[in-house]
Motif scaffolding. Structure first.
Motif: not given
Length: 390
Positions: A277, A204, A207, A280, A363, A275, A75, A313, A366, A81, A77-78
């Motif tokens: 990210s 992307h 991150w 998101t 995703n 997850h 959460y 998230g 990550g 991001a 990380s999301t």
């Protein structure tokens, strides 16, 4: 990729209809757009209710602190991001899209033959509240019959999405682009599309780099080696557009990064569900672009977007296991919290679907960083994998 090609065909068909088709064809396309749009809006609270409630109710017991660490890291990380994506997009996109937005003109308007309103059973926030109440309650009381009912209801909605709504999206997008062609804004919108998609893809990779540099430094391993070991999972996700389908490859990649078997078997399937990210980053970037492009929508500051990002998230847990599932789950928040109109939501779908495979690949990659952190904090605990989804 077939759906992406169909969406591109829908965009082209919508532009051609808006430019050259007789009025009754334009009205017919607008009628189809209205019907599909109403069905989507009706389904959104049901997606959120059944997917989130089922996800919470299905969380494993006896996983102790490992579950909390994994969920917290995923959460966090999301959310981070999403915040970074908004900071970059809100500063870069107004400059890059200023000329194209200014080119939009407004011509005529057209309507469908009928205008049907399908009222949702409840709004998005009510769906979230019900989902948490029942999800946590079922998990706490071990109400297996209710858990089974939730899972079966989720399966019904997933069939509706995969068999009806997702296949109908090209027709919905065609209607939206026909409408934009009629009012004269379509070509400026298309120019902006390319800018937004390139920016999302760059973010992307930024991150992913941030995740692996910080993780590598923290655990004393080479970030380049860790990331190289995850590349098979990245490219598999790129081709399948599915985190779930990539799980076997992702598990192998994580074990090559020396994540213990118990932690890898637990975190990889779980993170495939919670997850997102990369998704998101794309949703926040595309939403920022749509707010800039759409008359009547205003771009909030960071404090104004924080509530949306925090709720996003949570809502990503409700992402259905189908291409574009993340954006379908997010549509309710976009409408209720940011004031997106039907046309703005359709732009979000088109923008998101154009890069869905890249978001999924981000995703999955990550997830490998999350697994490394969980392994560092918790060590190898032999746990049963969680049910996965895209």
């Amino acid at each position: 990729m077939n759906l992406v090609l169909k969406l591109i065909i829908g965009i082209i068909a919508g532009i051609l209809v808006g430019l050259y088709a007789p009025e009754f064809i334009v009205q017919l396309v607008f009628t189809a757009q209205n019907l599909i749009g109403q069905l989507i809006k009706f389904t959104i609270p049901l997606i959120i209710l059944f997917y989130i409630a089922s996800g919470i109710a299905s969380l494993p017991k006896g996983s102790g602190s490992l579950l909390g660490k994994t969920v917290g890291l995923a959460y966090g990380s999301t959310i981070i991001a999403g915040i970074l994506a908004f900071i970059v997009a809100s500063n870069v996109l107004p400059e890059l899209t200023a000329s194209t937005v200014a080119e939009a003109s407004h011509g005529g308007t057209a309507k469908g033959f009928i205008d049907i309103q399908i009222t949702p059973l409840f709004d998005v926030m009510t769906a979230l509240a019900i989902a948490f109440i029942f999800g946590i309650g079922i998990s706490a009381t071990n109400a297996n019959s209710l858990r089974t009912t939730l899972n079966e209801a989720k399966d019904v909605i997933e069939q509706l999405l995969s068999k009806v709504i997702i296949p109908a999206l090209p027709f919905y997008i065609a209607g939206v682009f026909a409408e934009m062609t009629v009012d004269g804004s379509v070509f400026s919108t298309l120019k902006t599309f390319g800018i937004v998609l390139v920016l999302a893809l760059v973010m992307h990779w930024i991150w992913i780099t941030v995740l692996y540099v910080t993780t590598g430094l923290a655990i004393g391993k080479s970030p380049a080696t860790l990331l190289k070991n995850m590349l098979p999972a990245y490219f598999t996700a790129l081709g399948t557009m599915s985190s779930a389908a990539t799980i076997p490859v992702s598990l192998r990649a994580n074990k090559e990064n020396e994540v213990s078997d118990g932690v890898a078997n637990f975190t990889v399937p779980l993170c495939a569900s919670i997850h997102l990210s990369g998704s998101t980053i794309t949703i926040v970037t595309c939403a920022t672009a749509v707010m800039i492009m759409t008359p009547g929508l205003s771009l909030p500051g960071l404090t104004g977007m924080l509530g949306f990002i925090f709720m996003l998230g949570v809502t990503m847990i409700a992402a259905p296991g189908a291409p574009g599932g993340a954006v379908m789950a997010a549509l309710g928040l976009l409408a209720s919290m940011l004031g997106f109109t039907d046309a703005a939501l359709a732009l979000m779908i088109a923008l998101y679907m154009a890069q869905d495979s890249f978001g999924t690949a981000c995703n999955v990659t990550g997830d490998g960083a999350i697994a490394l952190w969980v392994d560092k904090f918790a060590g190898g605990e032999g746990l049963t994998p969680i049910t996965d989804k895209e």
